[in-house]
Structure formats: structure tokens, C-alpha cells
Enzyme design. Structure first.
Site, PDB file in Angstrom:
ATOM      1  N   ASP A 205       0.847  -1.759  -0.481  1.00 36.31           N
ATOM      2  CA  ASP A 205       0.247  -0.118  -0.207  1.00 36.31           C
ATOM      3  C   ASP A 205       0.845   0.886  -0.041  1.00 36.31           C
ATOM      4  OD1 ASP A 205      -2.405   1.291   0.261  1.00 36.31           O
ATOM      5  OD2 ASP A 205      -3.201   0.317   1.289  1.00 36.31           O
ATOM      6  N   GLY A 231       4.559   1.167  -2.993  1.00 39.92           N
ATOM      7  CA  GLY A 231       4.547   1.453  -3.723  1.00 39.92           C
ATOM      8  C   GLY A 231       2.669   1.506  -3.836  1.00 39.92           C
ATOM      9  N   PHE A 233      -0.570   0.656  -6.290  1.00 42.53           N
ATOM     10  CA  PHE A 233      -1.177  -0.355  -7.529  1.00 42.53           C
ATOM     11  C   PHE A 233      -1.089  -0.213  -9.171  1.00 42.53           C
ATOM     12  CE2 PHE A 233      -5.025   0.305  -3.942  1.00 42.53           C
ATOM     13  CZ  PHE A 233      -5.367   1.076  -5.126  1.00 42.53           C
ATOM     14  N   HIS A 251     -14.835  -0.893  -5.175  1.00 39.92           N
ATOM     15  CA  HIS A 251     -15.326   0.283  -4.923  1.00 39.92           C
ATOM     16  C   HIS A 251     -14.682   1.178  -4.836  1.00 39.92           C
ATOM     17  CE1 HIS A 251     -16.213   1.260  -0.817  1.00 39.92           C
ATOM     18  NE2 HIS A 251     -14.934   0.325  -1.043  1.00 39.92           N
TER      19      HIS A 251
END
Length: 352
Positions: A205, A231, A233, A251
């Protein structure tokens, strides 16, 4: 076919007024948490006057707030005028197991003003921040450690609340490495590692999300089995995991950005890897149950906050297909979140 709703016009009006005025409960609970009421009452019953002196509040106004909280079953007023916490109210203590205090502070604080902008988000299809010229996402957390801490603690509290039914449906015991993509401070990953002694974990994360992770992993006794990697995504996902977990990530984002996240997950997967997406799954048509209302609230929150959305199973399947994945299993847990399993689709779809 019957028409849903309340037949009696008078009762219908009462119920509608209750719904319209529902914001007062968020405000009252938030005020109680800001003032430290749950923490003080946890030490024992106390009168409003004594409590007011301890938290620097007006005694009469505080008594009115306490009686409002009593009507919500969060505190009890005894015959002698002393107030005490109920079991539900105890969940508003900061260190209580299953604490929801961080979420109460977020709902009545950072999220409060955004809900007033919902009509404009529906009109434009964009979040409050995007309409103000800012990017959707969580970059604002980089510059304010206090807000970042409150946000990630609130996310952890929601994960903790959902984890009991989830853990029984996450088949990861035979894996050697679990990668939690966007896993925040590691609440879900830590619970899984504590439950399954074999796998090692990787928590991936942003740096602001990982700040609280070491303490939480230590609390669960799994710090030595888990690596934290910072990092995005949107850039890439660490390779080599048997199982990739993503809870409440897709979401947050619109379809194009979800496509990037899923494509990066696919690039990190081997032929035997599994992607476990943990999200609410919307029914094709909405009912009137508590679960339907919770899903609706979350869907509109994503619209006004992030330009994200909750999705149906068919919509998840379409996003998987576009990213070169196939949806192989859907596990309805009976709770708020379902588990959607994806595998690599071979061959990769040809892009235009």
C-alpha cells in the site's frame, strides 16, 4: 403484486420524517466521541455535572446530549441521574475490541460535508473533490498524518467488523504467500496469518497506509511473517504470491482505473495464482432489507467521495474479462462482503 411501503398515510409520514432527520444520530455520536464521553463513562457511572467538569462542557447541554445517546441505546440514565455505557456504546471506546470510534469520527467529520453535495454528484457523475478540481483518490492523506491515521484506523475498524464471517470463507490455508493489495494497516492480512500458520504475508500500500502496520502486525503476533512494501497498484503489483487479496479496493474507483488495477494484478500472477476480490455485490434490483440499505449507502458514498461505485456480479465479471482474468467463483458469505475469485484467462484478450 403488492406495492412496498407503509399503507397507513400517517405512519408513512412519521417513517419518512425519521429517515429525513436521520443525520442527527451521526452528529450526536460524533459529538460524544469528540468530547470523550465513551472513554470517561467506561471508568464507571457518573452524573452529567461531574462528567461536564471533567471534559470542559456545559452541564445542561451535555445532559441533553447524554439523554439523546440514551435514546440510541448507547448510554443508560439511572434513577439517581448517573449515566453509564451500554455494551453497544462501549464499542465507541478507542481501544475496545471491535471499536467503531474511528468510523464515527470519520462519518461525522471528513465525510459530513460531502453528503451535502450528493445532488451535484448525481447531476454531474463526479465526486465532490473532482468537481472542485482535485483528483479523486487518497493523495490528500500524504500531507496530513493525523487525518491519514484516522482514515486508516476507521478502515481497519470496518474490516475488523466484517472479518469474522470473511475468515471462514477465505480458503488460503494451503498458500505459501498472501499478498494484500491496498491492505492499509494490515487488519485483514494479520487476521488471516494468525488463523493460518503456514503462509507468509506481503502488505502492499501507500506509505501513509503502512505507517500503523508494524504495531498491528505485532499485536497479532505475525510481524515476523509479514513484509510491508510501499507502492501504488496503479503502477504495478509485487509478483510471486499464490493468493492476491483485495478488500474494498475496486469500489473506490471507476471502471478504467479498476481495469488498470486488475491488469497489474494479472501481470503479477502465475497460472496457479488466485485473485480474491472482497467487495459488496449488488443485486440486480435493490430490495428494502438492512443489507440493501447498507449497500445503497456505500454506493452513494463512493459516488460523492471518489467517483467510485458498488457493482453487480455481472459488472465484476465484465471487468475481469477486460483485464485478462476469468471469474471462477463467487462466495456469498451471508454478511456485507462477498468473495469473488479470479484466475488468469488464457489467452489474454487482444486490445484494439
Amino acid at each position: 403484486m403488492t406495492t412496498p411501503g407503509i399503507a397507513d398515510p400517517g405512519r408513512a409520514g412519521e417513517r419518512l420524517l425519521e429517515l429525513i432527520n436521520a443525520q442527527w444520530t451521526t452528529a450526536a455520536i460524533h459529538a460524544g466521541c469528540v468530547l470523550g464521553v465513551p472513554e470517561t463513562l467506561a471508568r464507571g457511572p457518573v452524573s452529567a455535572d461531574t462528567l461536564a467538569a471533567g471534559i470542559d462542557a456545559d452541564p445542561s447541554a451535555l445532559r441533553r446530549l447524554l439523554r439523546a445517546l440514551a435514546s440510541l441505546e448507547l448510554v443508560i440514565e439511572a434513577d439517581d441521574g448517573e449515566f453509564s455505557l451500554t455494551p453497544m456504546g462501549a464499542l465507541l471506546q478507542d481501544e475496545a475490541p471491535g471499536s467503531l470510534r474511528p468510523w464515527a469520527l470519520l462519518a461525522g467529520g471528513l465525510h459530513w460535508a460531502r453528503w451535502g453535495e450528493l445532488a451535484q454528484s448525481v447531476r454531474t457523475g463526479h465526486s465532490h473533490r473532482r468537481r472542485l478540481g482535485s483528483d479523486d483518490g487518497f493523495e490528500y492523506l500524504d500531507d496530513d498524518p493525523a487525518i491519514a491515521s484516522r482514515f486508516h484506523r476507521s478502515m481497519a475498524s470496518m474490516t475488523r467488523l466484517a472479518s469474522a464471517p470473511l475468515l471462514a470463507h477465505l480458503d488460503v490455508g494451503a498458500a505459501s504467500t498472501l499478498l494484500d493489495v491496498g491492505g492499509g494497516n494490515g487488519e485483514l492480512l494479520a487476521a488471516l496469518l494468525a488463523r493460518h500458520p503456514q503462509p507468509r504475508g506481503v502488505l502492499f500500500d501507500q506509505p501513509h497506509a503502512l505507517a500503523l502496520a508494524p504495531g498491528l502486525l505485532r499485536h497479532h503476533g505475525v510481524e515476523q511473517r509479514c513484509e510491508c512494501i510501499a507502492g501504488s497498484f496503479f503502477d504495478s503489483v509485487p509478483p510471486g504470491a499464490d493468493v492476491i487479496l483485495m478488500k474494498s479496493i475496486l469500489h473506490d474507483w471507476d471502471d478504467p482505473r479498476c481495469g488498470r488495477i486488475l491488469a497489474n494484478c494479472r501481470a503479477a500472477m502465475s497460472a496457479s495464482s488466485r485473485l480474491l476480490v472482497i467487495e459488496r455485490v449488488l443485486p440486480e434490483r435493490r430490495g428494502t432489507t438492512a443489507a440493501d440499505r447498507a449497500a445503497s449507502r456505500s454506493d452513494l458514498n463512493m459516488l460523492v467521495s471518489l467517483s467510485g461505485r458498488e457493482r453487480t456480479l455481472g459488472e465484476f465479471g465484465a471487468m475481469f474479462d477486460a483485464a485478462g482474468l476469468r471469474l471462477v467463483r463467487h462466495v456469498a458469505t451471508g454478511a456485507a462482503f462477498d468473495v469473488i475469485e479470479g484466475r488468469i484467462a488464457v489467452p489474454l484478450p487482444v486490445s484494439d
